[in-house]
Design a protein around this motif. Structure first.
Motif, PDB file in Angstrom:
ATOM      1  N   VAL A   1      11.412   5.009  -0.270  1.00  0.00           N
ATOM      2  CA  VAL A   1      10.266   4.909   0.640  1.00  0.00           C
ATOM      3  C   VAL A   1      10.574   3.929   1.771  1.00  0.00           C
ATOM      4  O   VAL A   1      10.271   4.194   2.943  1.00  0.00           O
ATOM      5  CB  VAL A   1       8.999   4.471  -0.125  1.00  0.00           C
ATOM      6  CG1 VAL A   1       7.851   4.172   0.848  1.00  0.00           C
ATOM      7  CG2 VAL A   1       8.568   5.547  -1.111  1.00  0.00           C
ATOM      8  N   VAL A   2      11.195   2.802   1.432  1.00  0.00           N
ATOM      9  CA  VAL A   2      11.551   1.810   2.455  1.00  0.00           C
ATOM     10  C   VAL A   2      12.509   2.418   3.476  1.00  0.00           C
ATOM     11  O   VAL A   2      12.343   2.226   4.695  1.00  0.00           O
ATOM     12  CB  VAL A   2      12.182   0.555   1.812  1.00  0.00           C
ATOM     13  CG1 VAL A   2      12.719  -0.387   2.890  1.00  0.00           C
ATOM     14  CG2 VAL A   2      11.155  -0.163   0.945  1.00  0.00           C
ATOM     15  N   VAL A   3      13.506   3.166   2.995  1.00  0.00           N
ATOM     16  CA  VAL A   3      14.471   3.815   3.900  1.00  0.00           C
ATOM     17  C   VAL A   3      13.754   4.786   4.837  1.00  0.00           C
ATOM     18  O   VAL A   3      14.024   4.821   6.043  1.00  0.00           O
ATOM     19  CB  VAL A   3      15.575   4.541   3.101  1.00  0.00           C
ATOM     20  CG1 VAL A   3      16.393   5.461   4.008  1.00  0.00           C
ATOM     21  CG2 VAL A   3      16.492   3.526   2.433  1.00  0.00           C
ATOM     22  N   LEU A   4      12.828   5.575   4.280  1.00  0.00           N
ATOM     23  CA  LEU A   4      12.086   6.537   5.102  1.00  0.00           C
ATOM     24  C   LEU A   4      11.216   5.826   6.145  1.00  0.00           C
ATOM     25  O   LEU A   4      11.139   6.263   7.299  1.00  0.00           O
ATOM     26  CB  LEU A   4      11.217   7.427   4.215  1.00  0.00           C
ATOM     27  CG  LEU A   4      11.965   8.468   3.374  1.00  0.00           C
ATOM     28  CD1 LEU A   4      11.009   9.163   2.407  1.00  0.00           C
ATOM     29  CD2 LEU A   4      12.643   9.504   4.272  1.00  0.00           C
ATOM     30  N   VAL A   5      10.584   4.721   5.736  1.00  0.00           N
ATOM     31  CA  VAL A   5       9.760   3.956   6.670  1.00  0.00           C
ATOM     32  C   VAL A   5      10.626   3.412   7.813  1.00  0.00           C
ATOM     33  O   VAL A   5      10.244   3.484   8.986  1.00  0.00           O
ATOM     34  CB  VAL A   5       9.037   2.797   5.943  1.00  0.00           C
ATOM     35  CG1 VAL A   5       8.389   1.844   6.957  1.00  0.00           C
ATOM     36  CG2 VAL A   5       7.984   3.338   4.989  1.00  0.00           C
ATOM     37  N   VAL A   6      11.808   2.907   7.462  1.00  0.00           N
ATOM     38  CA  VAL A   6      12.727   2.390   8.484  1.00  0.00           C
ATOM     39  C   VAL A   6      13.186   3.517   9.410  1.00  0.00           C
ATOM     40  O   VAL A   6      13.219   3.355  10.640  1.00  0.00           O
ATOM     41  CB  VAL A   6      13.938   1.701   7.833  1.00  0.00           C
ATOM     42  CG1 VAL A   6      15.011   1.376   8.883  1.00  0.00           C
ATOM     43  CG2 VAL A   6      13.509   0.431   7.116  1.00  0.00           C
ATOM     44  N   LEU A   7      13.521   4.665   8.833  1.00  0.00           N
ATOM     45  CA  LEU A   7      13.984   5.802   9.641  1.00  0.00           C
ATOM     46  C   LEU A   7      12.904   6.266  10.621  1.00  0.00           C
ATOM     47  O   LEU A   7      13.182   6.506  11.807  1.00  0.00           O
ATOM     48  CB  LEU A   7      14.407   6.959   8.734  1.00  0.00           C
ATOM     49  CG  LEU A   7      15.736   6.795   7.995  1.00  0.00           C
ATOM     50  CD1 LEU A   7      15.976   7.981   7.057  1.00  0.00           C
ATOM     51  CD2 LEU A   7      16.896   6.684   8.982  1.00  0.00           C
TER      52      LEU A   7
END
Length: 348
Positions: free
Chosen positions: A45-51
């Motif tokens: 989820v963190v990776v998706l938010v950053v992306l």
């Protein structure tokens, strides 16, 4: 030259130290909850938010490039990307007061005249607000029955938000494009101010307003450019609006995608008109008011914190790195100038 270079070195070092101090203060007092939430969130989820947060900045960079390149052909999407992050950095360290000035200053460093920078900043703001209205109205149309069922009392507030945002857009367009209004303001100012110094200041402002009007008119005449800029602004907002869905769908697999996007757009447009209790930001208050009945308090707060990270903290961090690199380059350049001065004195 030597004294001037040394002064610049001390000023840049002082500014850098001040920035770091403010950042430590802000992170300790305002952003600590966001970073704590990041540690409790799954890495996917963190990776998706950053992306999605980075994708927003890239599209934002493209929208800025579409405006600024009318006056500086070398202005690139990369420049637009760092413009957005640079402004996000100064928005936080100046507590909001330096937002517009930092954007104008960035354009000046890229070769635009101050009046052109003001024009680009004004049109950038206008197109952003047009996109906000468009997505809010679209969400209200497609989700009206569901929204009427869940929060009917908020519909008038949304409509008020749309009207007020439209009035802001209209006022900006009139101020930056109407020569009749400019003549009226100058006539009024000349009657009011009788001293030569004040009249000279009015004349200088008149020239700036005229240049600003010419700047905005230059872009507005290109309808295809306006459509592209509008499209990029709608696209960038969607990258932000989808973040709450990415966060919530993990624990609420049946949550409606369009409803989440619509609620987020409503929170953005209502944040400017909805009365809020002391100590709570308008966006946060409206967001929680909409999402708490949908997913519960805990998940609503979690999604809000991660949304704030992707939309607020991430560009700030990128802007911080950019400013540090820029200040480091300036300090190195000034140190080199001092060394060259010393060497020239020795040679003499």
């Amino acid at each position: 030259m030597k004294s001037n270079s040394k002064t610049k070195i001390f000023v840049n070092i002082g500014l850098l130290a001040l920035f770091i101090g403010v950042i430590i203060y802000v992170m300790d007092n305002s952003l600590s909850d966001i970073f704590a939430q990041l540690l409790e969130t799954s890495w996917l989820v963190v990776v998706l938010v950053v992306l999605f947060g980075v994708a927003y900045q890239i599209v934002e960079g493209r929208s800025i490039k579409e405006i600024a390149s009318h006056f500086q052909e070398d202005f690139s999407t990369k420049d637009g990307f760092f413009t957005s992050c640079y402004v996000a950095f100064y928005r936080i360290v100046s507590f909001g007061t330096g937002t517009l000035l930092s954007e104008i200053y960035f354009y000046k460093k890229k070769g635009l005249a101050v009046s052109q920078g003001v024009g680009v900043t004004a049109l950038h703001m206008i197109m952003y607000k047009v996109a906000v209205i468009f997505l809010s109205v679209l969400g209200l149309i497609f989700q009206f029955s569901l929204f009427y069922e869940r929060a009917p009392k908020m519909i008038p507030f949304i409509l008020v938000g749309v009207v007020l945002t439209f009035l802001i857009i209209f006022s900006l367009l009139v101020l930056s494009s109407s020569i009749n209004l400019q003549i009226l303001l100058i006539t009024w100012a000349n009657k009011l101010f009788k001293r030569k110094r004040l009249r000279d200041w009015v004349d200088k402002c008149n020239l700036q307003i005229y240049s600003l009007r010419e700047t905005v008119q230059t872009i507005i005449k290109d309808r295809s450019a306006l459509l592209r800029i509008f499209g990029w602004n709608v696209g960038k907002l969607l990258f932000w609006y989808v973040i709450p869905y990415v966060v919530l769908v993990e624990n609420h697999p049946n949550i409606d995608f369009l409803l989440v996007v619509s609620f987020t757009s409503f929170a953005v447009i209502l944040s400017g008109v909805f009365p809020t209790p002391a100590g709570i930001g308008p966006f946060e208050f409206v967001y929680l008011l909409l999402f708490k009945p949908l997913v519960g308090t805990v998940d609503a707060v979690s999604s809000l914190l991660l949304y704030r990270f992707g939309s607020f903290v991430l560009p700030f961090l990128i802007g911080f790195v950019f400013v540090v690199v820029e200040k480091r380059r300036q300090i190195k350049s000034e140190l080199q100038a001092v060394r060259e001065d010393k060497q020239s004195m020795i040679d003499d």
